[in-house]
Design a protein around this motif. Structure first.
Motif, PDB file in Angstrom:
ATOM      1  N   PRO A 385       6.902  -9.486  -3.889  1.00 25.49           N
ATOM      2  CA  PRO A 385       6.615  -8.094  -4.430  1.00 25.49           C
ATOM      3  C   PRO A 385       5.293  -7.741  -4.639  1.00 25.49           C
ATOM      4  O   PRO A 385       4.291  -8.452  -4.534  1.00 25.49           O
ATOM      5  CB  PRO A 385       7.284  -8.261  -5.849  1.00 25.49           C
ATOM      6  N   PRO A 392       0.265  -6.244  -1.087  1.00 27.25           N
ATOM      7  CA  PRO A 392       1.166  -7.322  -1.381  1.00 27.25           C
ATOM      8  C   PRO A 392       0.708  -8.694  -1.701  1.00 27.25           C
ATOM      9  O   PRO A 392      -0.557  -8.967  -1.348  1.00 27.25           O
ATOM     10  CB  PRO A 392       1.704  -7.348   0.161  1.00 27.25           C
ATOM     11  N   SER A 444      14.233  -3.113  -2.016  1.00 27.98           N
ATOM     12  CA  SER A 444      13.097  -2.683  -2.081  1.00 27.98           C
ATOM     13  C   SER A 444      12.511  -1.547  -2.949  1.00 27.98           C
ATOM     14  O   SER A 444      12.972  -0.549  -2.603  1.00 27.98           O
ATOM     15  CB  SER A 444      12.322  -2.993  -0.911  1.00 27.98           C
ATOM     16  N   GLU A 447       7.157  -0.063  -5.254  1.00 32.94           N
ATOM     17  CA  GLU A 447       5.866  -1.002  -5.163  1.00 32.94           C
ATOM     18  C   GLU A 447       5.991  -1.883  -3.824  1.00 32.94           C
ATOM     19  O   GLU A 447       4.966  -2.484  -3.916  1.00 32.94           O
ATOM     20  CB  GLU A 447       5.808  -1.952  -6.473  1.00 32.94           C
ATOM     21  N   GLU A 448       6.813  -1.965  -3.303  1.00 31.33           N
ATOM     22  CA  GLU A 448       6.767  -2.854  -1.828  1.00 31.33           C
ATOM     23  C   GLU A 448       5.944  -1.874  -0.766  1.00 31.33           C
ATOM     24  O   GLU A 448       5.488  -0.665  -1.218  1.00 31.33           O
ATOM     25  CB  GLU A 448       8.588  -2.860  -1.479  1.00 31.33           C
ATOM     26  N   GLN A 449       5.977  -2.658   0.481  1.00 30.81           N
ATOM     27  CA  GLN A 449       5.193  -1.914   1.697  1.00 30.81           C
ATOM     28  C   GLN A 449       5.977  -0.738   1.857  1.00 30.81           C
ATOM     29  O   GLN A 449       7.241  -0.589   1.479  1.00 30.81           O
ATOM     30  CB  GLN A 449       5.280  -2.889   2.551  1.00 30.81           C
ATOM     31  N   ARG A 452       9.237  -1.069   3.709  1.00 31.75           N
ATOM     32  CA  ARG A 452      10.355  -1.777   2.933  1.00 31.75           C
ATOM     33  C   ARG A 452      10.890  -0.785   1.977  1.00 31.75           C
ATOM     34  O   ARG A 452      11.857  -1.321   1.527  1.00 31.75           O
ATOM     35  CB  ARG A 452       9.865  -3.195   2.596  1.00 31.75           C
ATOM     36  N   ARG A 453      10.454   0.097   1.499  1.00 30.20           N
ATOM     37  CA  ARG A 453      10.602   0.823   0.541  1.00 30.20           C
ATOM     38  C   ARG A 453      12.059   1.706   0.590  1.00 30.20           C
ATOM     39  O   ARG A 453      12.472   2.103   1.620  1.00 30.20           O
ATOM     40  CB  ARG A 453       9.659   1.898   0.134  1.00 30.20           C
ATOM     41  N   ARG A 455      14.740  -0.131   1.408  1.00 31.18           N
ATOM     42  CA  ARG A 455      15.702  -0.729   2.367  1.00 31.18           C
ATOM     43  C   ARG A 455      16.188  -1.992   1.674  1.00 31.18           C
ATOM     44  O   ARG A 455      15.544  -2.609   0.724  1.00 31.18           O
ATOM     45  CB  ARG A 455      14.754  -0.919   3.613  1.00 31.18           C
ATOM     46  N   PHE A 457      16.790  -6.130   2.003  1.00 31.68           N
ATOM     47  CA  PHE A 457      16.600  -6.979   2.781  1.00 31.68           C
ATOM     48  C   PHE A 457      17.167  -8.306   2.050  1.00 31.68           C
ATOM     49  O   PHE A 457      17.168  -8.477   0.843  1.00 31.68           O
ATOM     50  CB  PHE A 457      14.820  -7.071   2.634  1.00 31.68           C
TER      51      PHE A 457
END
Length: 705
Positions: A385, A392, A444, A447-449, A452-453, A455, A457
């Motif tokens: 996270p 990150p 995600s 606060e993720e990349q 990646r928001r 999505r 994983f």
């Protein structure tokens, strides 16, 4: 089921199904392979298992709840005692060296002073003092050295006990609990009471209810066969007891379990290959991948406001608080601060805005499949996270639009630029099994990349602790084997065999060998005597074993007991079903053998152009035992590779049989089998002629042997 390396364990859980259908079974080992978990409902109860997964939890332990804590404290105490004893011994040695260095020193004399008389009494008194003092010091040194040896012995014993302690209990201050979470569908009761068993046939439980069998594989278990043979002279049968030396370090103690032993390789793949069909005709579009769907359009616009608000404020730690490895640096003063990160990227103007060059976003060419996304941004897939402000953890990549670390650092002179990532393979994406495990996918957050928001994983399946546990468990494969022991994969050959133990056994998880009795195997048995008088004039006793069962007897050590007296431990070769093998028992002093040879050389042929070497062999046997004996005498005749060199035998010996299940003999071996009565003798005569043409004869050298 213990395989050549590794084991497959089965547990039984009994109880009733709760309303939500979820049952948790605890007490599983830490070395469990999550991919080997299987669960099924026994009996026709109308309940079936729809999902089974492994969950790992950790909780701190109290100081008195660890099983190995007492051993660890004992080792530490003995280590301190050994250090104190060594220090006392060293001090005593230094004191002895100081006393031994006492010497009389005469006062200095000037040149004009007359010579003084030597005070002999003072010298003798000093010598007596030194001798008396050293006698007491050396006696004390002997006591200290004996105490040091005793302390070292106790320390080594305690350390060995700690090393051999069971790994079933936690050895640290944190206890890791591995559980199997099952989802049952069918008839549900009000409450659930489950108990784990080590064998489906166990009688303990909670009475009537649902029975669930749990199966999982663990590394760190090995076994080698061993035997115990009991024989009475004059009897044609014997008792061969199969025993197994089992060692396991799986992390759980096997107490009261039924053990089965197999020679198969647990890690060998057994799935069938997938053969792709080749068709000739009009090309058709590839089918869409099952379980995969493209991300929705405009997914990046959902977090535009969050990114435009700037980094989140970070609260300053209180004075004296412990620093965290993941906490960002804090400047002095102020209650809040902003994380110094690059400014957020500008908000896109619309759904069709150009993506950032650093990371792929949904809808781009790299975002069409999980594999392509991981190739384009390998650091993002491995990072955890993100910290507040979009940075990150674990060295991941920053927000889209921020300069990459490699771009901010100056390039070294002569350094080549990193090659661009390879393009994604053509065709539809091929999601892996982890990406199709929907229950384990994580969404995600903001606060993720940026890539990646929003999505899904898969959760990280890399567990360094589990890898370390499995590495320690697999160390049992390097244990020194017992005498004459052979690995089951080496002795089983191309076939696999299974042996079921007749009774339950206990095998703790301590990584040492434990003997488990498997069962009794009926074998045919007779005593024969073997001698090769041309090599050694000694008769050896042997036991001829014949395997009449449908299972092979693997190679291993066998303890031979004759007439209730232990004789020796020999090496039993692999005995296939229907095969016959010999087990040597050592020299038989009661039977004597004598061999005499005679060689006569002559010529034959029209012009005496053929050399005839006539060999005569005379063997005498004498049975000094109080019972009849069958003696096998082995001789060897020459073998010629030339057609014009002839060898003619003149004896009643026979050629040993050859083929599968028979003993391997050297070329030219001949056998006499003689039945000697008690106290009887026998004489054996044989021989052979070697006819060599003149053109094949050797000139000089030893032509007789």
């Amino acid at each position: 089921m213990v395989y050549a390396q590794g084991a497959l364990c089965r547990r039984l859980a009994r109880g009733s199904v709760p309303p939500d259908g979820r049952v948790r079974i605890t007490g599983l080992p830490r070395t469990l392979d999550p991919g080997s978990l299987r669960a099924r409902v026994l009996g026709a109860s109308g309940v079936r298992v729809t999902e089974a997964r492994v969950e790992i939890e950790a909780e701190p332990l109290g100081p008195d709840t660890r099983a190995s804590e007492g051993l660890r404290h004992e080792v530490e105490r003995l280590r301190d005692a050994y250090a104190a004893a060594a220090e006392r011994r060293d001090r005593q040695q230094k004191l002895i060296a100081e006393v031994s260095g006492l010497r009389p020193v005469p006062p200095g004399r000037k040149r004009e002073d007359p010579h003084r008389r030597t005070p002999v009494d003072a010298w003798l008194e000093l010598a007596d003092f030194v001798d008396e003092r050293l006698t007491g010091l050396h006696a004390r040194l002997a006591e200290l050295e004996e105490a040091l040896v005793q302390a070292e012995h106790e320390l080594s014993v305690a350390a060995d006990r700690l090393d051999r302690a069971s790994t079933d209990a936690a050895s640290t201050h944190v206890e890791t609990t591995v559980s199997a979470v099952l989802t049952l569908v069918g008839t549900a009761d009000a409450e659930v009471e489950t108990t784990t068993e080590t064998e489906p046939g166990s009688e303990s439980g909670t009475g009537s209810g649902v029975e669930v069998e749990l199966e999982y594989g663990v590394p760190g278990a090995v076994w080698v066969p061993a035997y115990r043979l009991t024989h009475r002279q004059g009897d044609g049968t014997g008792r061969l007891v199969l025993r197994a030396s089992v060692a396991q370090r799986t992390g759980e103690d096997w107490t009261g379990v039924r053990i089965a032993l197999a020679t198969a390789d647990l890690r060998r793949r057994t799935d069938l290959p997938k053969l792709r069909s080749i068709r000739i005709g009009r090309r058709q579009a590839a089918p869409a991948p099952s379980g995969w769907r493209e991300p929705p359009a405009g997914l990046a616009d959902l977090f535009t406001g969050y990114a435009g608000a700037g980094p989140r404020p970070v609260r300053v730690r209180a004075p004296g608080a412990a620093a965290s490895a993941d906490a960002p640096p804090v400047a002095g003063g102020g209650g809040f601060m902003s994380d110094p990160v690059p400014p957020p990227p500008p908000a896109p103007q619309g759904y069709g805005a150009a993506p950032s060059p650093e990371l792929p976003v949904p809808g781009s060419a790299y975002g069409s499949s999980p594999e392509a996304f991981r190739r384009a941004a390998p650091d993002v897939a491995r990072s955890g996270p993100a910290q507040p402000g979009g940075r990150p953890r674990g060295g991941g990549m920053p927000f889209a639009g921020a300069p990459a670390p490699a771009a901010m650092a100056p390039m070294a002179p002569g350094a080549a630029a990193a090659p661009p990532p390879p393009p994604p393979p053509p065709g539809p994406p091929q999601p892996s099994g982890d990406e199709l495990d929907y229950a384990a996918l994580l969404l995600s957050g903001p606060e993720e990349q940026a890539a990646r928001r929003g999505r899904l994983f898969p959760a990280s399946s890399f567990d360094a602790v589990a890898v370390e546990y499995r590495r320690r468990a697999e160390a049992v494969a390097g244990l020194p084997l017992p005498g004459h022991a052979v690995r089951p994969r080496e002795s089983a050959g191309s076939f696999d065999h299974r042996f079921d133990a007749a009774a339950r056994a206990d095998v703790p998880s301590d990584g040492t060998w434990h003997t488990v009795t498997v069962g009794e195997i009926p074998v045919g048995l007779r005593t024969e005597y073997l001698c090769v008088p041309s090599v050694e004039p000694t008769v050896y006793a042997t036991l001829v074993l014949s395997n009449a069962t449908d299972q092979a007897l693997l190679a291993g050590p066998v303890e031979v007991t004759v007439d209730d007296d232990f004789l020796l431990t020999a090496a039993l070769p692999t005995l296939a079903p229907g095969g016959v093998r010999r087990v040597g028992l050592g020299p038989a002093e009661g039977i004597r053998v004598t061999r005499r040879t005679n060689l006569h050389e002559s010529t034959a042929g029209l012009r005496n152009n053929v050399t005839v070497l006539d060999h005569r062999v005379h063997v005498e046997l004498a049975n000094g035992l109080a019972r009849p004996a069958t003696v096998e005498v082995r001789e060897r005749v020459p073998v010629s590779s030339e057609s014009d060199v002839r060898i003619e035998e003149r004896a009643d010996w026979t050629t040993p049989p050859e083929g599968a299940g028979s003993e391997q003999h050297a070329p030219g071996t001949r056998v006499w089998r003689v039945d000697l009565p008690a106290g009887g003798t026998a004489a054996l005569d044989g021989g052979y002629e070697i006819r060599i043409p003149a053109g094949k004869a050797l000139v000089g050298g030893n032509r007789r042997s």
